[in-house]
Design an enzyme around this catalytic site. Structure first.
Site, PDB file in Angstrom:
ATOM      1  N   PHE A  88       7.291   9.359  -2.614  1.00  0.00           N
ATOM      2  CA  PHE A  88       5.961   9.375  -2.007  1.00  0.00           C
ATOM      3  C   PHE A  88       6.053   8.895  -0.562  1.00  0.00           C
ATOM      4  O   PHE A  88       6.666   7.867  -0.277  1.00  0.00           O
ATOM      5  CB  PHE A  88       5.044   8.456  -2.820  1.00  0.00           C
ATOM      6  CG  PHE A  88       3.623   8.404  -2.338  1.00  0.00           C
ATOM      7  CD1 PHE A  88       2.724   9.411  -2.664  1.00  0.00           C
ATOM      8  CD2 PHE A  88       3.175   7.330  -1.577  1.00  0.00           C
ATOM      9  CE1 PHE A  88       1.413   9.358  -2.229  1.00  0.00           C
ATOM     10  CE2 PHE A  88       1.862   7.273  -1.145  1.00  0.00           C
ATOM     11  CZ  PHE A  88       0.984   8.289  -1.469  1.00  0.00           C
ATOM     12  N   ASN A 187       0.989  -0.089  -5.442  1.00  0.00           N
ATOM     13  CA  ASN A 187       0.303   1.165  -5.135  1.00  0.00           C
ATOM     14  C   ASN A 187       0.727   2.159  -6.217  1.00  0.00           C
ATOM     15  O   ASN A 187       1.616   2.980  -6.003  1.00  0.00           O
ATOM     16  CB  ASN A 187       0.677   1.673  -3.746  1.00  0.00           C
ATOM     17  CG  ASN A 187      -0.018   2.985  -3.407  1.00  0.00           C
ATOM     18  OD1 ASN A 187      -0.982   3.383  -4.064  1.00  0.00           O
ATOM     19  ND2 ASN A 187       0.478   3.682  -2.394  1.00  0.00           N
ATOM     20  N   PRO A 188       0.081   2.096  -7.385  1.00  0.00           N
ATOM     21  CA  PRO A 188       0.513   2.911  -8.517  1.00  0.00           C
ATOM     22  C   PRO A 188      -0.087   4.308  -8.441  1.00  0.00           C
ATOM     23  O   PRO A 188      -0.979   4.573  -7.622  1.00  0.00           O
ATOM     24  CB  PRO A 188      -0.062   2.140  -9.711  1.00  0.00           C
ATOM     25  CG  PRO A 188      -1.362   1.600  -9.173  1.00  0.00           C
ATOM     26  CD  PRO A 188      -1.073   1.256  -7.722  1.00  0.00           C
TER      27      PRO A 188
END
Length: 284
Positions: A88, A187-188
């Site tokens: 990500f 920050n899942p």
């Protein structure tokens, strides 16, 4: 005006037509990357040194491939991180949460704070804390093999020997640290299953495992963070977890007083949208 600057102007128009949000910046970043100079030095590139690979990069960006995949790096606070397919790409809104965590840790009466970053991805949050909070010890958790590889690379370069990477699931991570952490941050993945991200850069290139949460509302991993943080934190320790702007109330309610949480707050990003929730584990 040099030949390269003329080409950057043409590329800017092409990227703008393709809907790229920051066409001039992206054209300059690609030009700087290809020619091995800083953006402020683009005017120094001689016409004879122009590299046609610039237009290959522009074409990739025009197709909405993330700029960070083209250049191979992403900026996060004071770090330049290696990124690419399989991890990500860290976002500016997450920098706000990282900044809150850094300020909170600095204000603690703790000489060497212990921090856990659940689902570290590229390692952006963990490494920023290690860099900016003196004597902090940071444990970064990442179960996805692709993201783990990028985190390992970044931690090897920027970890300062105080950032430790663990290939564990965030729901079961680090039982040896139960009751010892001063701060847990995450920050899942939180996008609900079936939702379609608006931006092509996210929809087509970010790994789905980092985007889509479990459960009908996508908040299964957020609930796991709450349970893990409750287990890892010492009394008085803090947790911070990111979410989508429309999920603020639901995430706020995930940290109830009955579970020992105090001082639960919704916090905003730079656009004043709800972006992350913080809470303190009670001492009673």
């Amino acid at each position: 005006m040099t030949f390269l600057l003329d080409e950057i102007a043409l590329a800017t128009a092409r990227l703008a037509e393709a809907g790229v949000p920051s066409p001039r910046t992206d054209a300059e970043e690609i030009a700087a990357f290809v020619h091995g100079v800083r953006r402020s030095e683009l005017h120094t590139v001689r016409d004879s040194d122009f590299d046609a690979l610039f237009w290959e990069g522009v074409a990739r960006r025009e197709a909405r491939e993330p700029l960070q995949h083209i250049t191979g790096h992403a900026y996060f606070r004071y770090l330049e991180l290696a990124v690419g397919p399989g991890v990500f790409v860290p976002r500016p809104e997450t920098e706000v949460m990282a900044g809150w965590a850094i300020e909170t840790l600095r204000a603690m009466d703790v000489t060497a704070p212990l921090v856990v970053d659940l689902g570290t991805g590229s390692g952006a949050i963990a490494l920023s804390i290690a860099q900016e909070v003196a004597l902090s010890e940071v444990h970064a958790v990442e179960v996805d093999p692709g993201a783990y590889t990028w985190a390992k690379r970044n931690i090897s370069e920027h970890g300062q020997g105080r950032t430790h990477l663990h290939p564990e699931d965030l729901a079961e991570a680090l039982p040896e640290l139960n009751g010892k952490a001063d701060l847990v941050i995450s920050n899942p993945p939180y996008i609900p299953p079936g939702a379609i991200p608006r931006d092509p850069e996210v929809r087509d290139y970010d790994p789905t495992r980092a985007l889509f949460g479990s459960g009908d509302d996508g908040l299964g991993e957020v609930r796991a963070v709450e349970r893990t943080a409750r287990r890892l934190l010492r009394p008085g320790g803090w947790v911070a977890v990111e979410h989508a702007d429309e999920q603020g109330r639901a995430v706020y309610l995930t940290f109830p007083e009955d579970n020992g949480w105090r001082d639960v707050r919704l916090r905003q990003d730079l656009t004043r949208r709800d972006r992350f929730v913080t809470a303190r584990l009670g001492q009673d």
